[in-house]
Design a protein around this motif. Sequence first.
Motif, mmCIF file in Angstrom:
data_model
loop_
_atom_site.group_PDB
_atom_site.id
_atom_site.type_symbol
_atom_site.label_atom_id
_atom_site.label_comp_id
_atom_site.label_asym_id
_atom_site.label_seq_id
_atom_site.Cartn_x
_atom_site.Cartn_y
_atom_site.Cartn_z
ATOM 1 N N TYR A 166 96.656 34.557 -11.506
ATOM 2 C CA TYR A 166 96.907 34.966 -9.889
ATOM 3 C C TYR A 166 98.195 34.593 -10.344
ATOM 4 O O TYR A 166 99.483 34.148 -10.719
ATOM 5 C CB TYR A 166 96.467 34.068 -9.016
ATOM 6 C CG TYR A 166 94.958 34.650 -8.690
ATOM 7 C CD1 TYR A 166 93.638 33.628 -9.426
ATOM 8 C CD2 TYR A 166 94.404 35.672 -8.453
ATOM 9 C CE1 TYR A 166 92.031 33.829 -9.984
ATOM 10 C CE2 TYR A 166 92.722 36.237 -8.165
ATOM 11 C CZ TYR A 166 91.600 35.527 -8.892
ATOM 12 O OH TYR A 166 90.611 35.410 -8.890
ATOM 13 N N THR A 171 99.953 38.402 -3.068
ATOM 14 C CA THR A 171 98.877 37.673 -4.363
ATOM 15 C C THR A 171 99.184 39.170 -5.505
ATOM 16 O O THR A 171 98.618 39.698 -5.029
ATOM 17 C CB THR A 171 97.548 37.117 -4.045
ATOM 18 O OG1 THR A 171 98.165 35.937 -3.021
ATOM 19 C CG2 THR A 171 97.261 36.926 -5.327
ATOM 20 N N GLN A 209 101.148 33.794 -7.085
ATOM 21 C CA GLN A 209 101.027 33.741 -5.449
ATOM 22 C C GLN A 209 102.513 33.522 -5.227
ATOM 23 O O GLN A 209 103.160 32.505 -5.658
ATOM 24 C CB GLN A 209 100.339 32.353 -4.618
ATOM 25 C CG GLN A 209 100.394 32.180 -3.390
ATOM 26 C CD GLN A 209 99.276 33.106 -2.802
ATOM 27 O OE1 GLN A 209 98.648 33.879 -2.342
ATOM 28 N NE2 GLN A 209 100.818 33.637 -1.319
ATOM 29 N N SER A 260 104.939 37.221 1.842
ATOM 30 C CA SER A 260 103.986 36.583 0.333
ATOM 31 C C SER A 260 103.467 38.137 0.357
ATOM 32 O O SER A 260 103.430 38.720 0.818
ATOM 33 C CB SER A 260 102.902 35.172 1.050
ATOM 34 O OG SER A 260 104.329 34.280 1.225
ATOM 35 N N ASN A 265 105.094 33.481 -2.486
ATOM 36 C CA ASN A 265 106.130 33.214 -0.884
ATOM 37 C C ASN A 265 107.157 33.186 -1.091
ATOM 38 O O ASN A 265 108.000 33.288 -1.706
ATOM 39 C CB ASN A 265 104.864 31.880 -0.814
ATOM 40 C CG ASN A 265 103.756 31.653 -0.565
ATOM 41 O OD1 ASN A 265 103.298 32.102 -0.770
ATOM 42 N ND2 ASN A 265 103.200 30.232 -1.024
#
Length: 114
Positions: free
Chosen positions: A79, A19, A81, A17, A83
């Motif tokens: 942001y 960010t 994120q 992951s 994954n």
Amino acid sequence: QVQLVESGGGLVQPGESLTLSCAASGIIFSIYDMGWYRQAPGKQRELVADITSGGTTNYADSVKGRFTISRDNAKNTIYLQMNNLKPEDTGVYYCNADHYVRYWGQGTQVTVSS
């Protein structure tokens, strides 16, 4: 002077992951629709995800269920994120601000490789 500064890119392995962050200045952030785009080598820039001033989100089919876009109007920041990253997510990720006029950041490199 409008500035969009991306950060958080890097080299990761598949399945990991990251960010990304984009800090904006010089605009009334809360009225802008914001987005993340990416450009892979030899390919056109494409939309990854965007979020309207009202908080409505939209995702490219290739990232649905894996990526989440969000915004913090108090920090003038969005942001992304990310994954379960895949090699095909590799590229330069650009932040975009849109309210009749469009602004772009300089981009941050994301490389997904084993």
